[in-house]
Design a protein around this motif. Sequence first.
Motif, PDB file in Angstrom:
ATOM      1  N   MET A  27     -12.019   9.618   1.034  1.00 21.77           N
ATOM      2  CA  MET A  27     -11.903   8.797   2.238  1.00 21.77           C
ATOM      3  C   MET A  27     -11.280   9.623   3.349  1.00 21.77           C
ATOM      4  O   MET A  27     -10.265  10.300   3.138  1.00 21.77           O
ATOM      5  CB  MET A  27     -11.031   7.565   1.973  1.00 21.77           C
ATOM      6  N   GLN A  28     -11.857   9.576   4.517  1.00 22.91           N
ATOM      7  CA  GLN A  28     -11.343  10.322   5.657  1.00 22.91           C
ATOM      8  C   GLN A  28     -10.339   9.437   6.407  1.00 22.91           C
ATOM      9  O   GLN A  28     -10.725   8.575   7.194  1.00 22.91           O
ATOM     10  CB  GLN A  28     -12.489  10.765   6.566  1.00 22.91           C
ATOM     11  N   ARG A  29      -9.045   9.650   6.119  1.00 25.55           N
ATOM     12  CA  ARG A  29      -7.982   8.854   6.720  1.00 25.55           C
ATOM     13  C   ARG A  29      -6.971   9.788   7.388  1.00 25.55           C
ATOM     14  O   ARG A  29      -6.691  10.879   6.885  1.00 25.55           O
ATOM     15  CB  ARG A  29      -7.268   8.021   5.641  1.00 25.55           C
ATOM     16  N   ARG A  30      -6.393   9.358   8.484  1.00 23.21           N
ATOM     17  CA  ARG A  30      -5.437  10.186   9.200  1.00 23.21           C
ATOM     18  C   ARG A  30      -4.082  10.154   8.496  1.00 23.21           C
ATOM     19  O   ARG A  30      -3.628   9.100   8.042  1.00 23.21           O
ATOM     20  CB  ARG A  30      -5.286   9.700  10.637  1.00 23.21           C
ATOM     21  N   ASP A  31      -3.443  11.301   8.434  1.00 26.80           N
ATOM     22  CA  ASP A  31      -2.102  11.384   7.852  1.00 26.80           C
ATOM     23  C   ASP A  31      -1.309  12.450   8.580  1.00 26.80           C
ATOM     24  O   ASP A  31      -1.865  13.237   9.354  1.00 26.80           O
ATOM     25  CB  ASP A  31      -2.182  11.685   6.351  1.00 26.80           C
ATOM     26  N   ASP A  32       0.002  12.453   8.355  1.00 25.35           N
ATOM     27  CA  ASP A  32       0.867  13.436   9.018  1.00 25.35           C
ATOM     28  C   ASP A  32       1.176  14.616   8.123  1.00 25.35           C
ATOM     29  O   ASP A  32       2.122  15.362   8.355  1.00 25.35           O
ATOM     30  CB  ASP A  32       2.159  12.778   9.482  1.00 25.35           C
ATOM     31  N   GLY A  33       0.371  14.800   7.086  1.00 26.30           N
ATOM     32  CA  GLY A  33       0.573  15.881   6.130  1.00 26.30           C
ATOM     33  C   GLY A  33       1.092  15.388   4.804  1.00 26.30           C
ATOM     34  O   GLY A  33       0.830  16.000   3.762  1.00 26.30           O
ATOM     35  N   SER A  34       1.811  14.250   4.817  1.00 30.43           N
ATOM     36  CA  SER A  34       2.329  13.722   3.563  1.00 30.43           C
ATOM     37  C   SER A  34       2.299  12.191   3.510  1.00 30.43           C
ATOM     38  O   SER A  34       2.547  11.617   2.461  1.00 30.43           O
ATOM     39  CB  SER A  34       3.773  14.193   3.340  1.00 30.43           C
ATOM     40  N   ARG A  35       1.981  11.538   4.635  1.00 33.77           N
ATOM     41  CA  ARG A  35       1.973  10.081   4.648  1.00 33.77           C
ATOM     42  C   ARG A  35       0.828   9.577   5.519  1.00 33.77           C
ATOM     43  O   ARG A  35       0.592  10.072   6.624  1.00 33.77           O
ATOM     44  CB  ARG A  35       3.303   9.549   5.183  1.00 33.77           C
ATOM     45  N   LEU A  36       0.121   8.562   4.999  1.00 37.41           N
ATOM     46  CA  LEU A  36      -0.971   7.954   5.747  1.00 37.41           C
ATOM     47  C   LEU A  36      -0.446   7.231   6.983  1.00 37.41           C
ATOM     48  O   LEU A  36       0.645   6.658   6.968  1.00 37.41           O
ATOM     49  CB  LEU A  36      -1.724   6.959   4.864  1.00 37.41           C
ATOM     50  N   TRP A  37      -1.244   7.211   8.020  1.00 36.93           N
ATOM     51  CA  TRP A  37      -0.847   6.517   9.244  1.00 36.93           C
ATOM     52  C   TRP A  37      -1.145   5.030   9.172  1.00 36.93           C
ATOM     53  O   TRP A  37      -0.577   4.236   9.912  1.00 36.93           O
ATOM     54  CB  TRP A  37      -1.596   7.119  10.443  1.00 36.93           C
ATOM     55  N   SER A  38      -2.053   4.651   8.307  1.00 36.28           N
ATOM     56  CA  SER A  38      -2.421   3.237   8.196  1.00 36.28           C
ATOM     57  C   SER A  38      -2.629   2.888   6.731  1.00 36.28           C
ATOM     58  O   SER A  38      -2.601   3.763   5.857  1.00 36.28           O
ATOM     59  CB  SER A  38      -3.692   2.941   8.999  1.00 36.28           C
ATOM     60  N   ARG A  39      -2.853   1.604   6.475  1.00 39.77           N
ATOM     61  CA  ARG A  39      -2.973   1.149   5.102  1.00 39.77           C
ATOM     62  C   ARG A  39      -4.409   0.735   4.805  1.00 39.77           C
ATOM     63  O   ARG A  39      -5.291   1.580   4.746  1.00 39.77           O
ATOM     64  CB  ARG A  39      -1.979   0.017   4.845  1.00 39.77           C
ATOM     65  N   TRP A  40      -4.624  -0.554   4.558  1.00 40.40           N
ATOM     66  CA  TRP A  40      -5.944  -1.021   4.167  1.00 40.40           C
ATOM     67  C   TRP A  40      -6.961  -0.754   5.282  1.00 40.40           C
ATOM     68  O   TRP A  40      -6.686  -0.969   6.454  1.00 40.40           O
ATOM     69  CB  TRP A  40      -5.904  -2.517   3.883  1.00 40.40           C
ATOM     70  N   GLY A  41      -8.143  -0.304   4.881  1.00 41.43           N
ATOM     71  CA  GLY A  41      -9.166   0.021   5.874  1.00 41.43           C
ATOM     72  C   GLY A  41     -10.435  -0.785   5.688  1.00 41.43           C
ATOM     73  O   GLY A  41     -10.496  -1.734   4.911  1.00 41.43           O
ATOM     74  N   ALA A  42     -11.466  -0.395   6.464  1.00 47.00           N
ATOM     75  CA  ALA A  42     -12.831  -0.944   6.369  1.00 47.00           C
ATOM     76  C   ALA A  42     -12.882  -2.432   6.643  1.00 47.00           C
ATOM     77  O   ALA A  42     -13.652  -3.163   6.017  1.00 47.00           O
ATOM     78  CB  ALA A  42     -13.434  -0.631   4.999  1.00 47.00           C
ATOM     79  N   ARG A  43     -12.050  -2.924   7.599  1.00 45.63           N
ATOM     80  CA  ARG A  43     -12.113  -4.339   7.933  1.00 45.63           C
ATOM     81  C   ARG A  43     -13.323  -4.593   8.817  1.00 45.63           C
ATOM     82  O   ARG A  43     -13.435  -4.066   9.914  1.00 45.63           O
ATOM     83  CB  ARG A  43     -10.830  -4.789   8.640  1.00 45.63           C
ATOM     84  N   PHE A  54       0.865  -1.185   0.000  1.00 46.04           N
ATOM     85  CA  PHE A  54       0.000   0.000   0.000  1.00 46.04           C
ATOM     86  C   PHE A  54       0.897   1.228   0.000  1.00 46.04           C
ATOM     87  O   PHE A  54       1.747   1.382   0.873  1.00 46.04           O
ATOM     88  CB  PHE A  54      -0.890  -0.020   1.246  1.00 46.04           C
ATOM     89  N   MET A  55       0.721   2.107  -0.967  1.00 45.21           N
ATOM     90  CA  MET A  55       1.527   3.319  -1.067  1.00 45.21           C
ATOM     91  C   MET A  55       0.968   4.367  -0.115  1.00 45.21           C
ATOM     92  O   MET A  55      -0.117   4.906  -0.335  1.00 45.21           O
ATOM     93  CB  MET A  55       1.516   3.843  -2.510  1.00 45.21           C
ATOM     94  N   THR A  56       1.711   4.652   0.954  1.00 43.74           N
ATOM     95  CA  THR A  56       1.208   5.576   1.966  1.00 43.74           C
ATOM     96  C   THR A  56       1.623   7.022   1.719  1.00 43.74           C
ATOM     97  O   THR A  56       1.067   7.941   2.321  1.00 43.74           O
ATOM     98  CB  THR A  56       1.706   5.159   3.361  1.00 43.74           C
ATOM     99  N   TRP A  57       2.618   7.244   0.853  1.00 42.62           N
ATOM    100  CA  TRP A  57       3.057   8.613   0.559  1.00 42.62           C
ATOM    101  C   TRP A  57       1.995   9.311  -0.275  1.00 42.62           C
ATOM    102  O   TRP A  57       1.453   8.754  -1.228  1.00 42.62           O
ATOM    103  CB  TRP A  57       4.385   8.620  -0.180  1.00 42.62           C
ATOM    104  N   LEU A  58       1.703  10.562   0.082  1.00 45.76           N
ATOM    105  CA  LEU A  58       0.660  11.326  -0.603  1.00 45.76           C
ATOM    106  C   LEU A  58       1.256  12.574  -1.237  1.00 45.76           C
ATOM    107  O   LEU A  58       1.956  13.345  -0.563  1.00 45.76           O
ATOM    108  CB  LEU A  58      -0.443  11.735   0.378  1.00 45.76           C
ATOM    109  N   ASN A  59       0.974  12.749  -2.524  1.00 46.73           N
ATOM    110  CA  ASN A  59       1.295  14.029  -3.153  1.00 46.73           C
ATOM    111  C   ASN A  59       0.384  15.107  -2.581  1.00 46.73           C
ATOM    112  O   ASN A  59      -0.763  14.832  -2.209  1.00 46.73           O
ATOM    113  CB  ASN A  59       1.036  13.965  -4.658  1.00 46.73           C
ATOM    114  N   PRO A  60       0.851  16.354  -2.521  1.00 43.20           N
ATOM    115  CA  PRO A  60      -0.091  17.449  -2.261  1.00 43.20           C
ATOM    116  C   PRO A  60      -1.175  17.438  -3.345  1.00 43.20           C
ATOM    117  O   PRO A  60      -0.908  17.042  -4.492  1.00 43.20           O
ATOM    118  CB  PRO A  60       0.780  18.698  -2.349  1.00 43.20           C
ATOM    119  N   PRO A  61      -2.405  17.854  -3.029  1.00 41.21           N
ATOM    120  CA  PRO A  61      -3.512  17.762  -4.007  1.00 41.21           C
ATOM    121  C   PRO A  61      -3.205  18.384  -5.362  1.00 41.21           C
ATOM    122  O   PRO A  61      -3.515  17.794  -6.404  1.00 41.21           O
ATOM    123  CB  PRO A  61      -4.655  18.484  -3.296  1.00 41.21           C
ATOM    124  N   LEU A  62      -2.563  19.555  -5.379  1.00 40.75           N
ATOM    125  CA  LEU A  62      -2.283  20.184  -6.663  1.00 40.75           C
ATOM    126  C   LEU A  62      -1.215  19.404  -7.443  1.00 40.75           C
ATOM    127  O   LEU A  62      -1.282  19.284  -8.665  1.00 40.75           O
ATOM    128  CB  LEU A  62      -1.832  21.634  -6.454  1.00 40.75           C
TER     129      LEU A  62
END
Length: 911
Positions: free
Chosen positions: A824-840, A643-651
């Motif tokens: 999806m409302q997921r917690r992140d530190d501004g650039s990386r998700l705190w968790s991976r697969w959800g909705a278990r 699971f790729m947790t790194w997030l690009n800024p929206p733009l």
Amino acid sequence: MSHGAPQHIWIAEPSSKETWWSRYDAVLADKVGYQSRKVIDADASFIVERCILVNAPPPAVDEERSGERRGVVMGAVQSGKTASMLAVVAKSLDAGLDAIVVLGGTRTALWLQTWERLLDQLDTFTDRHLRRVMLPVSDPNSIVDGAPGPGLYTLTEQQANRALSNHRPIIFVAMKQVSHLERVARTLREVVYPVVERLDRPFHLLVIDDEADDSSIAEADLAAGASLQERQVPRRIVDLWESRKNPGRTAIAQLRATYLAYTATPQANFLQDPSNPLAPTDFVVCLRTPGSHGDDKKREPSFKVHEGVPGWYTGGDAYYKSPLGSIPLCVPIDSVPEEDRLPNAIRGFLVASAVRLARDSGAVGPTKAATHVYGSALEAKAAAGPVMSMLVHPSAALDAHFDTAARILEWSSGLPPGDGTLLIANGRLNLGTAGIVRDMDEHPDRWATWLTNYEQANQVVAAQEGVTPVWPDLDWDHVRVRIVNDLIPATKVAVINSDQRSADRPVFEPSRIEDGWRVAPNQSTIFVSGNVMSRGLTLEGLSTTLFTRSTDDPASDTQMQMQRWFGYRGSYIDVCRVLMPASQLKLFEEYHETDLALRVQVLDAMSEDEPAPPTVLQSRAFKATAKVRGTRGRGLWPGPTPFMTWLNPPLTDIENQHVVRDVFMEPATSVGGLPRTRGLLLHRTLTLTETADLLDQLTYPAVGDGAVDPEADARWKTVERVAGLAPTDPLFPVFRMRLDTEPSSWGVESPSNLAAYLRFWALALERRVMATFSTDEPPQRWSLLDLAVRGDEQPRFRVGLRFGSGDKVVEGPLSELPHSVYGMQRRDDGSRLWSRWGARTDHGGAIWGDEFFDCYPTAVLPNLTPSGARERGSDGLLLFNVIERTGGGVSIAPALNIPVGGPDQVHAVKA
């Protein structure tokens, strides 16, 4: 590393028409075939011209240079590395090198073996005392307990001055032991180097380190269990050319030093820190071996020889790839009762020896020959027939060796348990006759089976090209008479280990006595040994090996050195057998594949001016080496659910959103859920390469300086080299990360790395990639799989788009889809998700979530492995998660669910 063009700037030209090489080449002509000799010549020339003589101006001319070069020459176990070493010495002397230090191993026996071969095969000029200065100055056989005598490496200032003034090279053959190295270094530092400074002339030192993975790894990298000797020797080697006051540079300005590390198992050499003073940072070389296939004009691991089987190097290809088809040379012993394993091996050895003796029509046999004195060594050898050896490797424990030897003597003599120990104590080490004759009477079928097996193997060998071993006119009755009369009385049992009770080093040549020559002391011998026999010493005439040693934590470099059955045994390969448990045989087969993969990389590197360091491979079942601390295995398989947790800024993520939008403009099905739709599932499924290409469209631009992940790039280039993937292949390159990629997005779960893995899977379905294992539970060797079946089972990937409970996406590419998209409302530190697969959640008693997004419509999971991964043959899943970002906008987070059954390759790395 660099393989540059040779520069003969300060190397003296040889003055004599008869060269060191021409003398040594004449010796080789009596020992190896024409093609093998030419390959030895070519490989030695490459080493001298492209590795030793490169950038040859002395440091005094170019003060930016350290004056040092170091690299590895990779041979194969029992393949003739010493022949290459002597060829390099000969060509280096012809090129005018001033001093050569040959480090002949850490044990006295190996050092003496190297010293004797150098004298007998290379130092053959009648006026040799005018051509070189040779140290030791006295017979090393006179040393006691490995300690050098006070004058062993002594050279006076007058001798050094005369040698240097007359361009007479100084040759040391030293044991790789602290006290020996200290004495050699003292002679160089206190005698030779001051003369060089006074003459103010360039001086080139070559240090050739035999068995360089043994006691030549820097202390900073050694594993915790390393001995004091192993910790001190590397520094003492560097002392030969460096001053401890000025590390990293040669001791004097006029000195240039080249360190040449020879070994068949260089895993530890490659894995140690490159900053270590003996690490191979400048060049790598792989020696080639003669065999049944290959082109001697190309850089391939082996080359075909015209003389056929007798000229083969019988290594891993011969023993583990079954060139004899239905007659394997390695025989699992699991079905043999434990109490009969040792007797069964001895039966095989004695029958093999009888066959070999019958082939030699001019020999009277070792028993009769032992009673005579002969006028020459050649007469003694001709009368005795071939040297015949068996090896029993029961354990590393010394007592186990003596216990095994006692059992052999008891069984052969028909004595009760305990009597064998008494025979050993009394020095009565010859096989007995009574027990063997009784066994022949009671179990003739067990003996005759070996004869039948060897005859069948001979028929298969006879079908090979070139000269092949002849089969003598024998039946069991004839063989029995030969064994009882000609072999048993002359066959000894010898324990070879570090215990003071053990035998001296083996002697396979006739021995000189006062009035003539007697047959070799070890003309027919059953050796019992462990670690001592695992390094350097060669067992002549070895036909039968019983290997029952086991380990809970195997290391490939250590166990590969135990393969004493390797060598040049083509003339009697039909009667060679190795008996061991199936689990150990499986390990040796896997070691061979990883070794061949390393060999291919080194051969490729030899063609490059700036070769990349080779990657050492291992598996989940064994590690590459136990010598280097912090070494671990890192697989290419990213796991079943990356699971790729790194997030690009929206733009910045707009380009990725365009990619996803374009995909889901195609027909897709809504995946229901409460209170709103979970997302979309594309109707079309994608192949491995289509999924890889889609992942590679995703970008992660750097905020500052971007780059390609160098570790991932190196890993996948290793795959390309090992697989032989050409630049023209559609799957090349395997790894396609963009040049401006954000370093924080690098890693195993980056889309570029996941795409590379899927391409690896695709190419592995087209070819048998060496040192590759499946991700099945348990894993299987890829080389043994039916690729057609695997091709039918390869996954196709469902593609999903995951919505969440957040706000509707009202702008950007995703807002253009014909379906409403919610973040999806997921917690992140501004650039990386705190968790991976959800909705278990609970689905009828089973807990699962988005990793089975494609199963929501049916609520039926695919077949799963015990670990919960998708079973081989299942579809995979590529899921794009739409992540709602604080401050507005969304970012795409891709994830995969990968079925097992794909390839994996485990790279050894330092933690």
